[in-house]
Motif scaffolding. Structure first.
Motif, short mmCIF file in Angstrom:
data_model
loop_
_atom_site.label_atom_id
_atom_site.label_comp_id
_atom_site.label_asym_id
_atom_site.label_seq_id
_atom_site.Cartn_x
_atom_site.Cartn_y
_atom_site.Cartn_z
N GLU A 163 45.41 15.75 6.88
CA GLU A 163 46.59 14.95 6.56
C GLU A 163 47.67 15.79 5.86
OE1 GLU A 163 44.69 10.51 5.99
OE2 GLU A 163 44.80 11.83 4.25
N THR A 164 48.90 15.32 5.99
CA THR A 164 50.02 15.93 5.28
C THR A 164 50.30 15.12 4.02
OG1 THR A 164 51.01 16.79 7.31
CG2 THR A 164 52.47 16.52 5.41
N ILE A 165 50.34 15.82 2.89
CA ILE A 165 50.56 15.18 1.60
C ILE A 165 51.98 15.49 1.13
CG2 ILE A 165 49.76 14.95 -0.79
CD1 ILE A 165 47.68 14.13 1.33
N GLY A 166 52.72 14.44 0.85
CA GLY A 166 54.05 14.62 0.27
C GLY A 166 53.98 14.42 -1.23
N ILE A 167 54.67 15.26 -1.97
CA ILE A 167 54.68 15.15 -3.43
C ILE A 167 56.14 15.09 -3.87
CG2 ILE A 167 54.08 16.28 -5.61
CD1 ILE A 167 51.69 17.53 -3.99
N ARG A 187 48.15 20.03 4.30
CA ARG A 187 49.52 20.53 4.36
C ARG A 187 50.31 19.81 3.28
NH1 ARG A 187 52.74 23.39 7.50
NH2 ARG A 187 54.97 22.93 7.51
N VAL A 188 51.05 20.55 2.48
CA VAL A 188 51.72 19.98 1.31
C VAL A 188 53.24 20.12 1.47
CG1 VAL A 188 51.99 20.07 -1.19
CG2 VAL A 188 49.75 20.54 -0.16
N VAL A 189 53.92 18.98 1.39
CA VAL A 189 55.38 18.95 1.45
C VAL A 189 55.89 18.48 0.10
CG1 VAL A 189 57.40 17.93 2.56
CG2 VAL A 189 55.34 18.40 3.91
N VAL A 190 56.71 19.30 -0.54
CA VAL A 190 57.27 18.95 -1.85
C VAL A 190 58.71 18.50 -1.68
CG1 VAL A 190 57.91 19.82 -4.13
CG2 VAL A 190 55.75 20.51 -3.08
#
Length: 332
Positions: A163-167, A187-190
């Motif tokens: 999963e793609t995690i948005g922060i 996958r990390v999206v800030v």
């Protein structure tokens, strides 16, 4: 009697130094902990005008134990966080969700008279968490609330590494969430207001960084499956909802007393959920500490002395938004 130095809120909305007497004889599974470090959390700011001992990110050393304490011993390093007790018998307690126990005792409530901005605290053994080898007390302190809060969301709700995690927000919570999610294989999206924090986000493990200020439309390489909102102010939902995947979940993690307002139809048409979450259960808290120790996940701290002057300075700077990520106070 043990004379403990404590720092309390006051009607003047400032922290004041005081002395309290702790019992010579501990009952039940109560444990006397000598505080070595305390984190300072944004939640603490809500209590600086109340007559309570401040702080809920405590780390220290066991000095004495009650007769029913079975697992800890003198000299052990331990930490404690937001929750101090629960009934132990309700459905929530028996299924490992004691943070939602109707009889829970949590920081700031009338059932808790201990805090981490102090020389000592008395806490039930059942709600103390051993600090892993290789993790310093300074590193451990912010994990007792900030680390537990973000890790609980990723662990409790079955996050998958695909999963793609948005922060949303790169602050005290966000910088830990980036590290945990990246080390879990996500996958990390800030998302942050400006480009100012791009370099730091990427260094912490982000794969993508998006500056939101002044933009009417956001673009991401992969739709976000889980969005952790770590900012104190509500984001622009009209910006964010279009970049969420169908079936995505939103987790508001900061403490606010107003209403959560979010467009209704996008939730319905895309199956998007809004999930509340209150720190971590004891089991997940301990998993968090073990995971952080194994993967070298560390908070970025500014250290202040655990003195009246140090406490006042740290609180003042946190109120002004002038702390770089986390404030930690070190005992003399």
């Amino acid at each position: 009697m043990v004379q403990a130095t404590v720092f309390k809120g006051s009607k003047a909305n400032i922290a004041v130094k005081d002395t309290v007497e702790l019992p010579d004889t501990l009952t039940g599974d109560k444990v006397l902990v000598k505080i070595t470090y305390s984190g300072l959390c944004g939640t603490d700011l809500h209590y600086t005008n109340q007559d309570i001992i401040l702080g809920h990110e405590g780390v220290g050393v066991v000095e004495a134990l009650g007769p029913d304490a079975k697992w800890l011993k003198k000299g052990d390093r331990v930490g404690f966080g937001y929750e101090h007790d629960s009934c132990g018998h309700c459905h929530e307690c028996l299924t490992g969700h004691e943070t939602y126990c109707p009889e829970r005792a949590t920081y700031g409530g009338d059932k808790v008279d201990q805090g981490s901005l102090a020389s000592h605290a008395v806490v039930r053994e059942a709600f103390l968490h051993p600090i892993p080898e290789g993790m310093t007390d300074e590193e451990a302190a912010p994990l007792q609330c900030a680390g537990a809060t973000v890790f609980a969301v990723l662990q409790e709700y079955d996050t998958q590494p695909t999963e793609t995690i948005g922060i949303m927000g790169l602050g005290g919570l966000g910088h830990l969430a980036i590290q945990f999610a990246a080390k879990m294989g996500n996958r990390v999206v800030v998302l942050s207001g400006t480009e100012r924090k791009r370099e730091e986000a990427m260094r912490l493990g982000a794969h993508e960084f998006i500056a939101t200020k002044g933009k009417t439309e956001l673009k991401v390489s992969t739709p976000i499956n889980r969005l952790l909102v770590t900012t104190s102010a509500q984001p622009n939902w009209h910006q964010l909802l279009p970049i969420l995947a169908p079936g995505a979940s939103i987790y508001p993690l900061s403490v606010a007393f107003g209403n959560l307002e979010i467009p209704y139809l996008p939730l319905v048409f895309n199956g998007i959920a809004v999930q509340g979450s209150l720190v971590a259960s004891r089991n997940i808290h301990r998993e968090m500490l073990a995971f952080a120790a194994l993967h070298k996940i560390k908070p970025t701290n500014e250290v202040f002395p655990l003195t009246e002057e140090g406490v006042k300075e740290a609180i003042s700077r946190l109120e002004r938004g002038d702390i770089h990520l986390r404030a930690v106070l070190k005992a003399p």
